[in-house]
Motif scaffolding. Structure first.
Motif, PDB file in Angstrom:
ATOM      1  N   LEU A  54      52.435  -4.998  67.788  1.00 56.24           N
ATOM      2  CA  LEU A  54      53.350  -4.015  67.993  1.00 56.24           C
ATOM      3  C   LEU A  54      53.644  -2.988  66.942  1.00 56.24           C
ATOM      4  O   LEU A  54      53.614  -3.349  65.710  1.00 56.24           O
ATOM      5  N   GLU A  55      53.357  -1.562  66.948  1.00 60.04           N
ATOM      6  CA  GLU A  55      53.500  -0.596  66.227  1.00 60.04           C
ATOM      7  C   GLU A  55      54.944  -0.135  66.385  1.00 60.04           C
ATOM      8  O   GLU A  55      55.350   0.614  67.548  1.00 60.04           O
ATOM      9  N   VAL A  56      55.805  -0.203  65.578  1.00 64.03           N
ATOM     10  CA  VAL A  56      56.817   0.310  65.577  1.00 64.03           C
ATOM     11  C   VAL A  56      57.453   1.399  64.479  1.00 64.03           C
ATOM     12  O   VAL A  56      56.904   1.470  63.379  1.00 64.03           O
ATOM     13  N   CYS A  57      58.566   1.925  64.735  1.00 64.54           N
ATOM     14  CA  CYS A  57      58.878   3.448  64.069  1.00 64.54           C
ATOM     15  C   CYS A  57      60.076   3.915  64.348  1.00 64.54           C
ATOM     16  O   CYS A  57      60.701   3.664  65.571  1.00 64.54           O
ATOM     17  N   ASN A  58      60.907   4.151  63.453  1.00 60.44           N
ATOM     18  CA  ASN A  58      62.228   4.679  63.518  1.00 60.44           C
ATOM     19  C   ASN A  58      61.805   6.169  62.976  1.00 60.44           C
ATOM     20  O   ASN A  58      61.420   6.318  61.726  1.00 60.44           O
ATOM     21  N   PRO A  59      61.920   7.433  63.834  1.00 59.58           N
ATOM     22  CA  PRO A  59      61.549   8.479  63.449  1.00 59.58           C
ATOM     23  C   PRO A  59      62.456   9.019  62.330  1.00 59.58           C
ATOM     24  O   PRO A  59      61.702   9.974  61.498  1.00 59.58           O
ATOM     25  N   HIS A  60      63.706   8.738  62.112  1.00 58.33           N
ATOM     26  CA  HIS A  60      64.538   9.175  60.911  1.00 58.33           C
ATOM     27  C   HIS A  60      63.884   8.767  59.732  1.00 58.33           C
ATOM     28  O   HIS A  60      63.722   9.351  58.499  1.00 58.33           O
ATOM     29  N   GLU A  61      63.636   7.260  59.719  1.00 59.84           N
ATOM     30  CA  GLU A  61      63.199   6.711  58.641  1.00 59.84           C
ATOM     31  C   GLU A  61      61.799   7.306  58.033  1.00 59.84           C
ATOM     32  O   GLU A  61      61.433   7.322  56.880  1.00 59.84           O
ATOM     33  N   ALA A  62      61.037   7.227  59.216  1.00 55.22           N
ATOM     34  CA  ALA A  62      59.538   7.873  59.030  1.00 55.22           C
ATOM     35  C   ALA A  62      59.605   9.214  58.117  1.00 55.22           C
ATOM     36  O   ALA A  62      59.099   9.404  57.296  1.00 55.22           O
ATOM     37  N   LYS A  63      60.499  10.144  58.320  1.00 56.20           N
ATOM     38  CA  LYS A  63      60.869  11.337  58.094  1.00 56.20           C
ATOM     39  C   LYS A  63      61.119  11.352  56.773  1.00 56.20           C
ATOM     40  O   LYS A  63      60.679  11.892  55.676  1.00 56.20           O
ATOM     41  N   ARG A  64      62.321  10.364  56.395  1.00 52.81           N
ATOM     42  CA  ARG A  64      62.620  10.051  55.202  1.00 52.81           C
ATOM     43  C   ARG A  64      61.502   9.637  53.884  1.00 52.81           C
ATOM     44  O   ARG A  64      61.336  10.274  53.010  1.00 52.81           O
ATOM     45  N   VAL A  65      60.636   8.809  54.464  1.00 57.47           N
ATOM     46  CA  VAL A  65      59.687   7.982  53.649  1.00 57.47           C
ATOM     47  C   VAL A  65      58.604   9.293  53.414  1.00 57.47           C
ATOM     48  O   VAL A  65      58.187   9.427  52.381  1.00 57.47           O
ATOM     49  N   LEU A  66      58.209   9.866  54.553  1.00 56.53           N
ATOM     50  CA  LEU A  66      57.168  10.877  54.492  1.00 56.53           C
ATOM     51  C   LEU A  66      57.414  12.176  53.638  1.00 56.53           C
ATOM     52  O   LEU A  66      56.494  12.503  52.868  1.00 56.53           O
ATOM     53  N   THR A  67      58.878  12.444  53.480  1.00 55.85           N
ATOM     54  CA  THR A  67      59.085  13.508  52.653  1.00 55.85           C
ATOM     55  C   THR A  67      59.305  12.996  51.254  1.00 55.85           C
ATOM     56  O   THR A  67      58.942  13.979  50.457  1.00 55.85           O
ATOM     57  N   LYS A  68      59.322  11.909  50.893  1.00 57.08           N
ATOM     58  CA  LYS A  68      59.456  11.299  49.463  1.00 57.08           C
ATOM     59  C   LYS A  68      57.910  11.111  49.143  1.00 57.08           C
ATOM     60  O   LYS A  68      57.787  11.614  47.862  1.00 57.08           O
ATOM     61  N   ASP A  69      57.233  10.910  50.091  1.00 52.87           N
ATOM     62  CA  ASP A  69      55.799  10.536  49.414  1.00 52.87           C
ATOM     63  C   ASP A  69      54.866  10.592  50.663  1.00 52.87           C
ATOM     64  O   ASP A  69      54.903   9.379  51.404  1.00 52.87           O
ATOM     65  N   LYS A  70      54.163  11.437  50.988  1.00 53.15           N
ATOM     66  CA  LYS A  70      53.040  11.472  52.187  1.00 53.15           C
ATOM     67  C   LYS A  70      52.066  10.499  52.067  1.00 53.15           C
ATOM     68  O   LYS A  70      51.756   9.993  53.375  1.00 53.15           O
ATOM     69  N   LEU A  71      51.704   9.657  51.118  1.00 54.69           N
ATOM     70  CA  LEU A  71      50.888   8.756  51.052  1.00 54.69           C
ATOM     71  C   LEU A  71      51.573   7.455  51.705  1.00 54.69           C
ATOM     72  O   LEU A  71      50.740   6.573  52.135  1.00 54.69           O
ATOM     73  N   ALA A  72      52.921   7.386  51.882  1.00 59.05           N
ATOM     74  CA  ALA A  72      53.413   6.274  52.605  1.00 59.05           C
ATOM     75  C   ALA A  72      52.991   6.226  54.016  1.00 59.05           C
ATOM     76  O   ALA A  72      52.867   5.345  54.817  1.00 59.05           O
TER      77      ALA A  72
END
Length: 126
Positions: A54-72
């Motif tokens: 299962l691939e799971v995501c929290n869109p708000h957390e994904a944005k926070r992580v990718l804003t800090k480091d796109k390699l995440a």
């Protein structure tokens, strides 16, 4: 250890349904469910072990992580596996904190700790 794995006392389908509900409580959703057993059998490969990814995501957390480091994004979305192990249902995931170590970015590491804690809580509540 690079992963967190535990047992569920329920069948795979029931475990996945309960997992989807606990994930919702934490703002995560299942983006995609991959049935490895079915896919391999469709390709003519004999694989008798029920195994779901299962691939799971929290869109708000994904944005926070990718804003800090796109390699995440190389580690997103998070994966949770549910599978049969000699008649027992196992449920687990690679630890986000272990994966994120590769980036050597403290701000992202702290986010990964929080996400990992929340996902483990979801798994444990199944």
């Amino acid at each position: 250890m690079f992963h967190y794995t535990t047992e569920s006392n329920q069948a795979i389908e029931d475990t996945i349904k309960r997992l989807e509900n606990t994930l919702k409580d934490e703002g995560f959703g299942v983006l995609w469910q991959f049935d490895i057993q079915e896919k391999l059998q469709d390709k003519g490969v004999d694989f008798e072990v029920p195994y779901r990814v299962l691939e799971v995501c929290n869109p708000h957390e994904a944005k926070r992580v990718l804003t800090k480091d796109k390699l995440a994004g190389y580690f997103l979305p998070c994966k949770i596996v549910v599978y049969d192990d000699n008649g027992k249902t196992k449920i687990g995931m690679p630890k986000p904190t272990v994966l994120i170590e590769m980036l050597d970015d403290e701000s992202v590491k702290n986010l990964a700790k929080d996400i990992e804690k929340r996902l483990i809580n979801c798994i444990d509540n199944v």
